[in-house]
Design an enzyme around this catalytic site. Structure first.
Site, PDB file in Angstrom:
ATOM      1  N   ASP A 196      26.094  28.629  54.956  1.00  0.00           N
ATOM      2  CA  ASP A 196      24.739  28.189  54.634  1.00  0.00           C
ATOM      3  C   ASP A 196      24.106  27.651  55.914  1.00  0.00           C
ATOM      4  OD1 ASP A 196      25.938  25.797  55.093  1.00  0.00           O
ATOM      5  OD2 ASP A 196      25.778  25.061  53.056  1.00  0.00           O
ATOM      6  N   ASP A 204      28.140  31.607  44.922  1.00  0.00           N
ATOM      7  CA  ASP A 204      29.170  30.697  45.422  1.00  0.00           C
ATOM      8  C   ASP A 204      29.088  29.444  44.600  1.00  0.00           C
ATOM      9  OD1 ASP A 204      26.652  29.699  46.959  1.00  0.00           O
ATOM     10  OD2 ASP A 204      28.116  28.095  47.140  1.00  0.00           O
ATOM     11  N   CYS A 264      46.567  34.824  31.935  1.00  0.00           N
ATOM     12  CA  CYS A 264      46.288  34.817  33.375  1.00  0.00           C
ATOM     13  C   CYS A 264      47.531  35.177  34.191  1.00  0.00           C
ATOM     14  CB  CYS A 264      45.777  33.436  33.782  1.00  0.00           C
ATOM     15  SG  CYS A 264      45.442  33.296  35.552  1.00  0.00           S
ATOM     16  N   CYS A 323      47.996  34.615  37.392  1.00  0.00           N
ATOM     17  CA  CYS A 323      48.069  33.912  38.675  1.00  0.00           C
ATOM     18  C   CYS A 323      49.428  33.235  38.852  1.00  0.00           C
ATOM     19  CB  CYS A 323      46.928  32.892  38.816  1.00  0.00           C
ATOM     20  SG  CYS A 323      47.249  31.287  38.059  1.00  0.00           S
ATOM     21  N   CYS A 336      50.011  30.179  36.580  1.00  0.00           N
ATOM     22  CA  CYS A 336      50.261  30.479  35.170  1.00  0.00           C
ATOM     23  C   CYS A 336      51.568  31.235  34.964  1.00  0.00           C
ATOM     24  CB  CYS A 336      49.091  31.267  34.578  1.00  0.00           C
ATOM     25  SG  CYS A 336      47.617  30.233  34.380  1.00  0.00           S
ATOM     26  N   HIS A 374      44.636  28.550  40.339  1.00  0.00           N
ATOM     27  CA  HIS A 374      44.311  29.105  39.019  1.00  0.00           C
ATOM     28  C   HIS A 374      42.805  29.269  38.809  1.00  0.00           C
ATOM     29  CE1 HIS A 374      43.976  29.997  34.828  1.00  0.00           C
ATOM     30  NE2 HIS A 374      43.134  28.984  34.731  1.00  0.00           N
TER      31      HIS A 374
END
Lengths: 353, 353
Positions: free
Chosen positions: A61, A237, A275, A277, A280, A306
């Site tokens: 930014d 974002d 999930c 990930c 998880c 996660h």
């Protein structure tokens, strides 16, 4: 895209951003990096990519949003914005040109122009004045950028106009003259009702060129991502997934898990059974709750992994649906799930506002 | 071995403990896990290995050392030690039998007996009384352990005796009657000069059986590791590498790096040019300094990865030298390096004491 304010996505190593999350792009904050360690330090060390060992894309930014959040510590003039560092009170000035310079020193792939970002609510004439200044600053930034443009960077102008459709349209039309490589929509998520943010995106996006990325800054909740995409937005974002993770708020396909709750004390299930990930696949809610209550930084790591995975998975699902040509169907189901989750946990939801 | 007090090595994921560090065993703290989340919770969730997703060995202390560190919050009787939780003030009692029970619930591979650990300095008669009690408690613990022994766990007695060689010897001889699968030397690193700790190991180890692991609890500095091994010690644990990492003190082959120092502001070199760890392979001192000053948890992760790697690399080097039959030579060079580092940075060294 994951937020890496101070040259790191808090607690997540670059290799995990790639191997676990397959994040293609992350965001860095110009204001923070300008103050510490300083853009010249980062330039000397080979740029932000090398400094933080991130081989993929970086968007920064302009620092404008952060500076305008400082309130009493800043003063706006036509030349730019004078502000005091929140770290040590030192006075600094950001101009349309200097923020381009800083971002070039960082070596970011996608840079943002300095804009004037108002709080919500703002009066129409104040919003128009800020919008006009944003346009003048964008022109100055582009003029400066063209002197240094090596074709390796993009500079995005930022559409402002508070919550006024006429201003958003006017701003967009004037910024289009810059023929930029992409466009951002800023000034959202500043306290307005969520429906209003979507509405502003809706009036703006159709005016932007279809063949350039369209980026809404600072949004949003998981259920909002498909809504923005439905309105033609390509990039977003948000600190929500990572910040909420550290605070113990986990997003799942079945709604939200507030991990400190006693109901998870002996819960052997993963945070989200659907999930894939690392968190998880390997840890229980009971374990994460324990780490959270014990104040362990490992909690922040696992929870952030996660939540970011959840967000990026939503975006992957969206891209897939678009490619397969069934996005309307995807959107209908997503809305249905969101409505059900809202019914089940209205209180949990409000804690995220 | 890395210390994982509360069912996590702070900031380091189990996969990184394995892939980056190849740690074979970690330490968990019975006192902390007993209080939170509670050993029954961990038992219900399949034991500590499964709870924290750690497939390799776990050693747990008995909680004795922690309880004796509570000072005013505890009372010793022949039956055990009564103490108040540092978390909420609740009263609890550890007995020789109950700490075995707790560790069996955790499912640790190597368990420790409850012992009475004195501060330094302690008078000879107080040290003898504590030693005698430690022996009686060890016998009670073993009696209880034999009822539950399935051959999958080891229980180590702990040699006490403060800094008195005669007591250390007497304690060792009596504990030998337990015919344990391994032996620990406790009551060191309690404030005594470092030379004295080594001396106590030196009088104790030769009396212990050569075919059983000999474990010195709570040591040591990197340069001390070869010294303990030279005296016949097989195992050590210490919070130094991980705690110092979080505080910005990094161990290297060239001495210590105190990362906050201004000299590292633009330093593009890794923390240790000779180190193959992920942190050193990918990040500069300047970047780590930035993360440290910015208070980023990613700093703790990268610094801990490095310091643990440094420690485990020392142990790998030691094992290699022993296998090749040139440990005396290794030791001589290690002492030389330590003396040189001490000469160069005596002040930095003292900050670690």
């Amino acid at each position: 895209m994951p937020v890496g304010t101070q040259a790191t996505v808090k607690g997540i190593l670059p290799r995990d951003l790639i191997n676990d999350l397959d994040a293609k792009i992350i965001l860095g904050n110009t204001y923070h990096l300008f103050l510490r360690p300083g853009h010249e330090t980062i330039r000397k060390l080979g740029g932000l990519h090398r400094f933080m060992n991130w081989p993929r894309a970086i968007l920064t930014d302009s620092g404008g949003f952060q500076v305008f959040s400082l309130n009493s510590l800043r003063k706006v003039t036509e030349a730019g914005v004078l502000f005091q560092s929140h770290l040590n009170g030192d006075a600094h000035m950001f101009t349309p040109e200097s923020t381009v310079e800083v971002q070039l020193a960082l070596g970011s792939d996608i840079m943002m122009v300095l804009d004037e970002c108002l709080e919500y609510p703002a009066k129409h004439d104040a919003a128009r004045a800020a919008m006009d200044r944003t346009i003048r600053w964008a022109r100055a930034a582009f003029e400066h950028f063209h002197k240094h443009d090596d074709g390796l960077h993009a500079l995005f102008p930022i559409v402002q106009g508070s919550m006024y459709a006429d201003l958003r349209k006017a701003c967009t039309e004037q910024l289009m003259e810059l023929d930029a490589r992409g466009y951002a929509i800023g000034g959202l998520s500043v306290g307005e009702p969520r429906g209003l943010s979507l509405e502003m995106a809706e009036v703006t996006v159709p005016l932007l060129p279809k063949d350039r990325p369209r980026y809404v800054m600072g949004v949003g909740m998981p259920e909002e991502l498909p809504e923005y995409v439905a309105r033609g937005v390509d990039m977003m974002d948000c600190v929500l997934p990572s910040r909420n993770a550290r605070n113990g708020y986990l997003f799942t396909s079945q709604g939200r898990v507030i991990i400190k709750q006693a109901q998870y004390k002996d819960d052997a299930r993963p945070v989200d059974e659907a999930c894939p990930c690392y968190s998880c696949k390997n840890f229980s809610r009971a374990y994460l709750r324990h780490l959270y209550l014990a104040g362990e930084i490992t909690f922040s790591v696992l929870a952030t992994l996660h939540n970011l995975h959840h967000y990026l998975d939503i975006m992957r699902g969206i891209r897939q649906a678009i490619l397969l040509g069934n996005y309307p169907d995807y959107l209908r189901r997503a809305r249905q799930r969101a409505a059900e989750a809202e019914k089940e946990a209205p209180k949990a939801a409000s804690q995220f506002e």
